[in-house]
Design an enzyme around this catalytic site. Sequence first.
Site, PDB file in Angstrom:
ATOM      1  N   GLY A  37       0.829  -1.199   0.000  1.00  0.00           N
ATOM      2  CA  GLY A  37       0.000   0.000   0.000  1.00  0.00           C
ATOM      3  C   GLY A  37       0.864   1.249   0.000  1.00  0.00           C
ATOM      4  O   GLY A  37       1.904   1.301  -0.656  1.00  0.00           O
TER       5      GLY A  37
ATOM      6  N   GLU B 120      -5.892   2.364  13.888  1.00  0.00           N
ATOM      7  CA  GLU B 120      -4.865   1.642  14.666  1.00  0.00           C
ATOM      8  C   GLU B 120      -4.894   2.068  16.136  1.00  0.00           C
ATOM      9  O   GLU B 120      -3.897   2.557  16.674  1.00  0.00           O
ATOM     10  CB  GLU B 120      -3.485   1.905  14.049  1.00  0.00           C
TER      11      GLU B 120
ATOM     12  N   LYS C 183       8.172   8.656  18.308  1.00  0.00           N
ATOM     13  CA  LYS C 183       7.165   8.855  17.261  1.00  0.00           C
ATOM     14  C   LYS C 183       5.764   8.982  17.864  1.00  0.00           C
ATOM     15  O   LYS C 183       4.914   9.711  17.358  1.00  0.00           O
ATOM     16  CB  LYS C 183       7.218   7.733  16.220  1.00  0.00           C
TER      17      LYS C 183
ATOM     18  N   LEU D 205       2.896   2.504   2.185  1.00  0.00           N
ATOM     19  CA  LEU D 205       4.278   2.298   2.625  1.00  0.00           C
ATOM     20  C   LEU D 205       4.985   1.226   1.800  1.00  0.00           C
ATOM     21  O   LEU D 205       6.069   1.444   1.261  1.00  0.00           O
ATOM     22  CB  LEU D 205       4.301   1.874   4.100  1.00  0.00           C
ATOM     23  N   GLY D 206       4.371   0.048   1.724  1.00  0.00           N
ATOM     24  CA  GLY D 206       5.002  -1.079   1.037  1.00  0.00           C
ATOM     25  C   GLY D 206       5.225  -0.779  -0.435  1.00  0.00           C
ATOM     26  O   GLY D 206       6.259  -1.153  -1.010  1.00  0.00           O
TER      27      GLY D 206
END
Lengths: 306, 306
Positions: free
Chosen positions: B11, B268, B186, B13-14
């Site tokens: 997606g 998340e 983060k 990121l990948g």
Amino acid sequence: MNLRYAVIGTGALGGFYGGMLAKNGQDVHFLLNSDYQQVRDLGLRVDSVTGDFVVKPIHAYSNASAMPKADVVLVCLKTTNNHLLKELLSPIMHEDTIVVLIQNGLGVEQQAAASLPGAQIAGALAFICSSKVGPGHIHHLDLGKLTIGSFNLKQPEVLQQIRFDFNDAGVPCQLTDDLAMARWQKLVWNVPFNGLTVVLNATTDQIMANEESSKLAHEMMYEVVDAANASGVPLKRDFADKMMAVTAKMTPYAPSMKLDYEHKRPMEIDAIYSQPIAEALKCGFKMSKVEVLEKQLHFYNAMNLQ
Amino acid sequence: MNLRYAVIGTGALGGFYGGMLAKNGQDVHFLLNSDYQQVRDLGLRVDSVTGDFVVKPIHAYSNASAMPKADVVLVCLKTTNNHLLKELLSPIMHEDTIVVLIQNGLGVEQQAAASLPGAQIAGALAFICSSKVGPGHIHHLDLGKLTIGSFNLKQPEVLQQIRFDFNDAGVPCQLTDDLAMARWQKLVWNVPFNGLTVVLNATTDQIMANEESSKLAHEMMYEVVDAANASGVPLKRDFADKMMAVTAKMTPYAPSMKLDYEHKRPMEIDAIYSQPIAEALKCGFKMSKVEVLEKQLHFYNAMNLQ
């Protein structure tokens, strides 16, 4: 002795409570703003679960300085308009006038006392579902009980007469010796549900039906109870448990703050949130969870009114 | 030695990180779900601020069991899909496979270790603005830096090779000896802004522009810093101050959780909220403010997915 009443703010609350007194033959004088002409010409219309009625003829005014002095002033403004108290009340007060603040939140009597030095003040809590649905047109949906307590009355016995007048007019009214307790008790419900219905864009039943949000409401209730105790008001946590049980059985309900938000009116953040937070903090207790909601409401309010 | 990479979750990121490696001649194998046929036939399209490109031909798979075993597995799933890790990774792992979790939040390495006993795991944090705008079509808007750290690697030196591969492919990549510190750092930004953009229905610049909401974000950052310290990670409060200053200068930005919410994907909440809350609580620190946001997000999530 007959008391002369003035109603400051003839909306959902003032229209109903003042209307009920006037319907029962009391001497009631209504201050109106945008609805003045409509009410002067057509009267005040109250559609109530206890029976519909119209107050006509009616003592209606568009300006406080035109009103006669009153024995009892029922302040039914939103607390967001309390900066107007001095201007609106000064013309209609005599030496023994009783000011009854039918308002939510905390600190309203203290603020009124500061604006009106020497005034005799009582506070009242309304347990009612009522809204203004049009100019001079009130819709009373459910409940209506008033709880009144002295803040600084020289002769609190006068509240007996006011209670009698309300009861006689069909409005259940009780007196309390502990106005602070009454205010904190009402906050137990108002703090979680007024704000969360706005921030979660939800009705009370949706909040109750979700495990996480109902837990959050319950935790906020406990925080209000703990704040009350820190402030010297000995509320018990099982009062919060009872409020949760009551709410679980309520019909879906949008509290006044949710309605204010939807109608793009300012929300009563100061009286319902900032004042209790400040009072508790003064006594060494930090309302961490409620502070989050308070700040979120400020953001919602700013976006809503821009 | 050339490493064989597998990308699990192609997606935002990948697609970008795997695409950059593949474009640079690395041996990369992509697992796809709904976009499989599109990518197999037309390749993977990456529109990047660093230059647009298409990966074609491409090693694309619709099923992990059809993939060759990989030396490095880049896990680019949302953490909400981590229950699939065992099923997706078991077929492609050999004895020395390194699993790199490019994911937000806390506790993801621990969960992966529990799902994949004996696996060698690293964690990575992506500082990137990237999104999937269509099937097999990634839009890389800004940034891209990866920070990678060992969780339980037998020979952490292998990360040097991975770093080299990324840098060589044009992806800034650094290693850290302190993955826990990197994750908590983060979180300092992610905790306030991911959730508040959802609950306040706002972008980062709106939250920063309002005094109350920016104060709330700042307070929540401090709470994350305090939680990190309670958990043994010595973050300083001025790190939060710096993050606020950075955010004040950022272009308006909708974080990944806000995009997930808007696209009706699960948020998340566990990795970014519940895990840090639980970790801090285990160490005796209660994240009172963040808990409010967590519960509100659960409510928003439930309403959004119903």
